[in-house]
Scaffold this active site. Sequence first.
Site, PDB file in Angstrom:
ATOM      1  N   HIS A  86       0.835  -1.202   0.000  1.00  0.00           N
ATOM      2  CA  HIS A  86       0.000   0.000   0.000  1.00  0.00           C
ATOM      3  C   HIS A  86       0.872   1.255   0.000  1.00  0.00           C
ATOM      4  CE1 HIS A  86      -3.197  -2.814   1.231  1.00  0.00           C
ATOM      5  NE2 HIS A  86      -4.033  -1.903   0.772  1.00  0.00           N
TER       6      HIS A  86
ATOM      7  N   LYS B 195      -0.651   4.886   4.501  1.00  0.00           N
ATOM      8  CA  LYS B 195      -1.572   3.966   5.177  1.00  0.00           C
ATOM      9  C   LYS B 195      -1.111   3.737   6.612  1.00  0.00           C
ATOM     10  CE  LYS B 195      -3.884  -0.518   4.717  1.00  0.00           C
ATOM     11  NZ  LYS B 195      -5.225   0.076   4.930  1.00  0.00           N
TER      12      LYS B 195
END
Length: 398
Positions: A142, A146
């Site tokens: 990600h 995040k």
Amino acid sequence: MTKIALSGAAGRIGKTICATLIGRNDFEILFGVDSRGGEDFPFPVHKSFDDCPAGADVVIDFSVPEALDGLLSYCLKNKCGAVIATTGHTAEQLAAIKKASESVPVFMASNMSLGVNLLAALAKDAAKFLGSAYDVEIVETHHNRKLDSPSGTALTLAAAINDARGGVLEPVYGRHAAKHRREPNEIGIHAVRGGTVVGKHDIFFLGAGEVIRLSHESESKEVFAMGALRAAEFIAGKEKGFYDMTSILGDFHAVTAVECERDVALVTLPSTGADEFLALLSELKRLRVNLDMISRNYLGSGSAAVSFTLSGSDLARAEKAIAACPGAVTVRGACKLTAEGAGMQHKSGVAADVLSLLAGTGACIYAVTTSETKISCCIDSASLATAEKALKSYYGIK
């Protein structure tokens, strides 16, 4: 029109939802909630649910776990549904969400993408098929902003695989400083953070001499926004209950394919004992005859009504064996029409819809068999084209 309260309005997904709804009249964002506030929105943004007015049908939540208490309080007070897409909740918070669903509708998913939920289903099937002979590792990637790690989606995938393996797998988060061999009951879960990656999940099944990889990558946050809006539409107006992505898969993917087979024969044996039926199957196997749509209904006293289909080309080889069965009836020149869809197992009433559509075309339905994902009907050949068109039109299949 569904009135939305958007929790996490100033976040990346919140802004994507706002952009997605431009020009649409089926949703209205009544207000937003974000601890950072927000000025450049076409609706008011409050810093706390304590400041929010009543009137929302559904709260869509892409915020942080710390916002959960206020969200649930608002929903319970105003009898409002909740779509919770935030991840990283504690066990106590998850219990509170389940408790709230006893009073209001709650939809919760670690990932609102249809593709990711299909990945979970495929991974579950693969885990069942491959068994303990294959080690399983999950790698999720990600963007560098995040907060939680590993991702909620990775944990959901691991849970699905573990369920398929009978609950024997133990999660291992990374292998830093590990100085021992991998245990057979481990499932590795690893996180990568960097750049602007929206979301990528790879599942590795590693066996002797080969590696199988299942992968999904989200290219745009719009898939999460669209999934959340589908969920909001799904629970709006419901009284209470806990729902997830499998709840709406049936609505959108109950039937995704319609297949036709021409020149089919239907054989019915009105009253046949088990030994006679097995003897017939053995003989048809010897003759290399393929059977389909097999149905056996017990009539009592050791006998049963049996029916099955076979291709017209196989019928000539099978006729002598079939004729040896007392009372055998054969319908020639029929057709097989099959409606298929993975979402069928999550939605009730699909068979009723399919059969009603066929009846509406005037089709003569000789036999019906079903499975979790298929409904097969043996019908008269004259009605096939009309019946196929009716099913495809109803389910939006080209």
